[in-house]
Design a protein around this motif. Structure first.
Motif, PDB file in Angstrom:
ATOM      1  N   GLN A   1     -45.386 -24.786   7.489  1.00  0.00           N
ATOM      2  CA  GLN A   1     -44.876 -23.477   7.075  1.00  0.00           C
ATOM      3  C   GLN A   1     -45.541 -22.954   5.803  1.00  0.00           C
ATOM      4  O   GLN A   1     -45.278 -21.833   5.385  1.00  0.00           O
ATOM      5  CB  GLN A   1     -43.362 -23.563   6.821  1.00  0.00           C
ATOM      6  CG  GLN A   1     -42.568 -23.933   8.063  1.00  0.00           C
ATOM      7  CD  GLN A   1     -41.089 -23.950   7.750  1.00  0.00           C
ATOM      8  OE1 GLN A   1     -40.432 -22.918   7.799  1.00  0.00           O
ATOM      9  NE2 GLN A   1     -40.577 -25.109   7.392  1.00  0.00           N
ATOM     10  N   GLY A   2     -46.399 -23.761   5.202  1.00  0.00           N
ATOM     11  CA  GLY A   2     -47.026 -23.349   3.965  1.00  0.00           C
ATOM     12  C   GLY A   2     -46.077 -23.345   2.791  1.00  0.00           C
ATOM     13  O   GLY A   2     -46.291 -22.635   1.802  1.00  0.00           O
TER      14      GLY A   2
ATOM     15  N   PHE B   1     -41.908 -33.328   5.242  1.00  0.00           N
ATOM     16  CA  PHE B   1     -43.186 -33.006   4.606  1.00  0.00           C
ATOM     17  C   PHE B   1     -44.106 -32.280   5.582  1.00  0.00           C
ATOM     18  O   PHE B   1     -44.752 -31.284   5.218  1.00  0.00           O
ATOM     19  CB  PHE B   1     -43.859 -34.293   4.123  1.00  0.00           C
ATOM     20  CG  PHE B   1     -43.572 -34.643   2.699  1.00  0.00           C
ATOM     21  CD1 PHE B   1     -44.517 -34.438   1.715  1.00  0.00           C
ATOM     22  CD2 PHE B   1     -42.347 -35.179   2.326  1.00  0.00           C
ATOM     23  CE1 PHE B   1     -44.266 -34.757   0.387  1.00  0.00           C
ATOM     24  CE2 PHE B   1     -42.072 -35.509   1.011  1.00  0.00           C
ATOM     25  CZ  PHE B   1     -43.039 -35.294   0.034  1.00  0.00           C
ATOM     26  N   HIS B   2     -44.169 -32.787   6.808  1.00  0.00           N
ATOM     27  CA  HIS B   2     -45.055 -32.187   7.805  1.00  0.00           C
ATOM     28  C   HIS B   2     -44.624 -30.756   8.119  1.00  0.00           C
ATOM     29  O   HIS B   2     -45.454 -29.846   8.222  1.00  0.00           O
ATOM     30  CB  HIS B   2     -45.054 -33.036   9.079  1.00  0.00           C
ATOM     31  CG  HIS B   2     -45.960 -32.507  10.158  1.00  0.00           C
ATOM     32  ND1 HIS B   2     -47.332 -32.593  10.063  1.00  0.00           N
ATOM     33  CD2 HIS B   2     -45.693 -31.876  11.334  1.00  0.00           C
ATOM     34  CE1 HIS B   2     -47.880 -32.038  11.143  1.00  0.00           C
ATOM     35  NE2 HIS B   2     -46.903 -31.603  11.929  1.00  0.00           N
TER      36      HIS B   2
ATOM     37  N   SER C   1     -45.634 -32.915  -3.353  1.00  0.00           N
ATOM     38  CA  SER C   1     -46.639 -32.991  -2.286  1.00  0.00           C
ATOM     39  C   SER C   1     -47.729 -33.995  -2.614  1.00  0.00           C
ATOM     40  O   SER C   1     -48.178 -34.749  -1.745  1.00  0.00           O
ATOM     41  CB  SER C   1     -47.265 -31.609  -2.056  1.00  0.00           C
ATOM     42  OG  SER C   1     -46.318 -30.712  -1.512  1.00  0.00           O
ATOM     43  N   GLU C   2     -48.163 -34.013  -3.881  1.00  0.00           N
ATOM     44  CA  GLU C   2     -49.228 -34.949  -4.267  1.00  0.00           C
ATOM     45  C   GLU C   2     -48.741 -36.398  -4.238  1.00  0.00           C
ATOM     46  O   GLU C   2     -49.518 -37.304  -3.942  1.00  0.00           O
ATOM     47  CB  GLU C   2     -49.749 -34.589  -5.656  1.00  0.00           C
ATOM     48  CG  GLU C   2     -50.600 -33.323  -5.682  1.00  0.00           C
ATOM     49  CD  GLU C   2     -50.982 -32.918  -7.083  1.00  0.00           C
ATOM     50  OE1 GLU C   2     -50.275 -33.321  -8.032  1.00  0.00           O
ATOM     51  OE2 GLU C   2     -51.972 -32.187  -7.246  1.00  0.00           O
ATOM     52  N   MET C   3     -47.490 -36.615  -4.570  1.00  0.00           N
ATOM     53  CA  MET C   3     -46.945 -37.968  -4.498  1.00  0.00           C
ATOM     54  C   MET C   3     -46.909 -38.457  -3.061  1.00  0.00           C
ATOM     55  O   MET C   3     -47.265 -39.599  -2.769  1.00  0.00           O
ATOM     56  CB  MET C   3     -45.549 -38.000  -5.114  1.00  0.00           C
ATOM     57  CG  MET C   3     -44.826 -39.338  -4.990  1.00  0.00           C
ATOM     58  SD  MET C   3     -45.573 -40.676  -5.921  1.00  0.00           S
ATOM     59  CE  MET C   3     -45.009 -40.310  -7.577  1.00  0.00           C
ATOM     60  N   GLY C   4     -46.494 -37.594  -2.132  1.00  0.00           N
ATOM     61  CA  GLY C   4     -46.505 -37.932  -0.720  1.00  0.00           C
ATOM     62  C   GLY C   4     -45.283 -38.725  -0.272  1.00  0.00           C
ATOM     63  O   GLY C   4     -44.600 -39.364  -1.082  1.00  0.00           O
TER      64      GLY C   4
ATOM     65  N   GLU D   1     -33.503 -28.576  16.482  1.00  0.00           N
ATOM     66  CA  GLU D   1     -34.791 -28.036  16.903  1.00  0.00           C
ATOM     67  C   GLU D   1     -35.938 -28.991  16.554  1.00  0.00           C
ATOM     68  O   GLU D   1     -36.860 -29.183  17.354  1.00  0.00           O
ATOM     69  CB  GLU D   1     -35.026 -26.672  16.246  1.00  0.00           C
ATOM     70  CG  GLU D   1     -34.065 -25.571  16.691  1.00  0.00           C
ATOM     71  CD  GLU D   1     -32.786 -25.535  15.866  1.00  0.00           C
ATOM     72  OE1 GLU D   1     -32.097 -24.519  15.898  1.00  0.00           O
ATOM     73  OE2 GLU D   1     -32.478 -26.550  15.194  1.00  0.00           O
ATOM     74  N   LEU D   2     -35.875 -29.583  15.365  1.00  0.00           N
ATOM     75  CA  LEU D   2     -36.942 -30.486  14.940  1.00  0.00           C
ATOM     76  C   LEU D   2     -36.976 -31.751  15.784  1.00  0.00           C
ATOM     77  O   LEU D   2     -38.041 -32.314  16.035  1.00  0.00           O
ATOM     78  CB  LEU D   2     -36.761 -30.846  13.460  1.00  0.00           C
ATOM     79  CG  LEU D   2     -37.046 -29.730  12.457  1.00  0.00           C
ATOM     80  CD1 LEU D   2     -36.626 -30.153  11.053  1.00  0.00           C
ATOM     81  CD2 LEU D   2     -38.516 -29.365  12.471  1.00  0.00           C
TER      82      LEU D   2
END
Length: 514
Positions: A150-151, A144-145, A119-122, A173-174
């Protein structure tokens, strides 16, 4: 020249050349062909910053910068040259000395491990790292989004792998919400992820993640620690090396407070083999690099790019490098000649020096030097004999490395991996619970199953934390789908029995969660 300055060397006209500490956060460039003295210049600068209480980060790409942690020796084969140069420069206080150092290594072999989370790398830097095209990068952004919504915590590559599988399972669905998501694109990302693992990338992602403050420490004598990254093995994966250093710069930028123009930098960052940062970089990434370099100076961080050819640095970045040390270049090819002209044109003119000619004539240990003065203007370029370092020229032994590592201020903090509950565990538990629920409903019926206690405290309990709670509702559809497939042993999504049971169990699980 103020008292708050670093001595660099002696110019041909007898003037002593200095680097103002208050201008060191305006960045710099150390350039020159192989064997012209770049590494020695870097080592001498790092020593001086440390002695002035400025922590330093250096990437040891050849394995010889580790010697900065040990004092030089009069028995060194070139000691007479070093001592002779010091005498020539009028360094009456010259003596061999060590420096406080911390060894780091992405692979955890030659130093403390450095980790960050996925997550920090992105997605932008990960896309660069995995060589994704624009479409694949878009799908990764969606993953990622969706994980964020969803936490779900994306800590390591296993979490990302699970999230990608989850994304593929819910591609239809996405697509209606975020745009086209195809299983082919997800599959391409997964193959790139496998390649990243083969380069050792899985050792870089995880916890405990690096705390930037551990790079900004001084010893009991007020000397800044020199953080030495073992990069000789890392250089076999140049994209990982470049992306890691860019991530580190970004973390410094995002973490450190604004300080404006301090009397001395909070940290000086040496980026060796800097051309790797820009090789094949897409425009969006170049813009990010330019932005970070431009703005990070206000955080008190100075960045020095070290490279063989100055034209490897894009103009938007090169224009921000106010302190320059140019070692010799060779005019063997038209590109070399272009580099010489470009380097000569960047200096403030010295009417007594033909810069373009001098660049090809510099001896080892000599350089053309121009730094920012107290008023911010660049000094006139001077042909300069660079000062010798006081620490060892050459690597430390494995035994010496082990001793230095054992007395490190971060000893034991990062050496053991922590694997806490994150996306991989949450999604696996959801799939298992959904499969068990589907089988139980088929056997006992919906009403009977609705009476029993919830199956998993990790998913259903009140103590599961943000990640688990958010994941339950937002990803229920995928969990049910996986569960049905496991219960029936079916693979085809077109199977009418599976389709009907999928909807049936979706309603059941939805009722249980309410």
């Amino acid at each position: 020249m103020s008292d708050n300055a670093i001595f660099l060397g002696l110019a041909a006209n007898g003037e002593r050349q200095y680097l103002e500490l208050s201008r060191a956060n305006r960045h710099g460039l150390i350039a020159g062909a192989t064997g012209t003295g770049k590494t020695v210049t870097l080592q001498g600068l790092a020593e001086s910053f440390s002695a002035n209480g400025v922590p330093v980060f250096v990437a040891d790409v050849k394995g010889d910068l580790s010697g900065i942690s040990m004092p030089g020796s009069p028995t060194f084969k070139h000691a007479d040259k070093l001592e002779g140069r010091a005498k020539e420069l009028g360094m009456d206080d010259y003596a061999y000395s060590d420096n406080p150092a911390v060894f780091w290594d992405l692979y955890g072999e030659q130093g403390h491990p450095i980790r960050t989370t996925v997550s920090e790398m992105g997605p932008l830097l990960l896309s660069r790292l995995m060589d994704l095209n624009e479409t694949q990068e878009g799908v990764l952004n969606i993953a990622f989004h969706w994980a964020d919504e969803q936490g779900l915590l994306l800590l390591d590559l296993d979490d990302l792998q699970s999230m990608l599988a989850h994304t593929a399972e819910n591609a239809k669905e996405l697509s209606t919400t975020y745009g086209n998501v195809t299983k082919a694109s997800v599959g391409a990302i997964q193959r790139s992820l496998l390649s990243l693992r083969s380069q050792g990338g899985d050792q870089f992602f995880g916890e405990p993640a690096l705390e930037i403050d551990d790079f900004i420490k001084c010893d009991e004598n007020g000397r800044g620690f020199i953080n030495v990254l073992a990069a000789d093995k890392l250089m076999r994966s140049p994209k990982l090396y470049a992306t890691f250093l860019l991530w580190l710069l970004s973390e410094l930028f995002e973490t450190l407070p604004e300080v404006g123009d301090p009397e001395k930098p909070k940290l000086v960052f040496f980026f060796d083999e800097a051309h790797l940062l820009f090789d094949d970089a897409p425009k969006a990434l170049e813009e990010k690099i330019e932005q970070v370099v431009r703005l990070i100076r206000s955080k008190g961080v100075g960045v020095f790019f070290v490279t063989q050819n100055p034209i490897d640095i894009p103009e938007d970045v090169a224009g921000q490098l106010g302190n320059r040390v140019q070692h010799a270049l060779r005019a063997f090819t038209p590109r070399d000649q272009k580099a010489i002209k470009a380097a000569a044109d960047t200096f403030r003119i010295n009417p007594e020096l033909d810069v373009a000619e001098a660049i090809t004539q510099l001896k080892t240990g000599e350089a053309l030097v121009s730094t920012l003065m107290e008023d911010g203007a660049p000094s006139i370029v001077q042909r300069t004999l660079i000062k010798p370092p006081r620490s060892r020229l050459g690597p430390v032994s494995p035994k010496e490395r082990a001793i230095i590592r054992s007395v490190s201020p971060v000893e034991g903090k990062y050496d053991t991996t922590v694997d806490r509950e994150s996306a991989e565990e949450v999604l696996a538990q959801k799939a298992a619970d959904a499969a068990a629920t589907a089988a139980e409903v088929a056997e006992k019926g919906r009403e009977e199953v609705g009476k029993r206690e919830r199956k998993s405290t990790s998913l259903w309990g009140m103590d599961i934390g943000k990640a688990g709670k958010s994941a339950i509702k937002a990803a229920a559809g995928s969990a049910v789908s996986i569960g049905v497939a496991a219960a029936l042993g079916k693979k085809s999504r077109a199977d009418p029995l599976r389709t009907g049971l999928n909807a049936f169990v979706r309603n059941i699980v939805g009722g249980l969660m309410r």
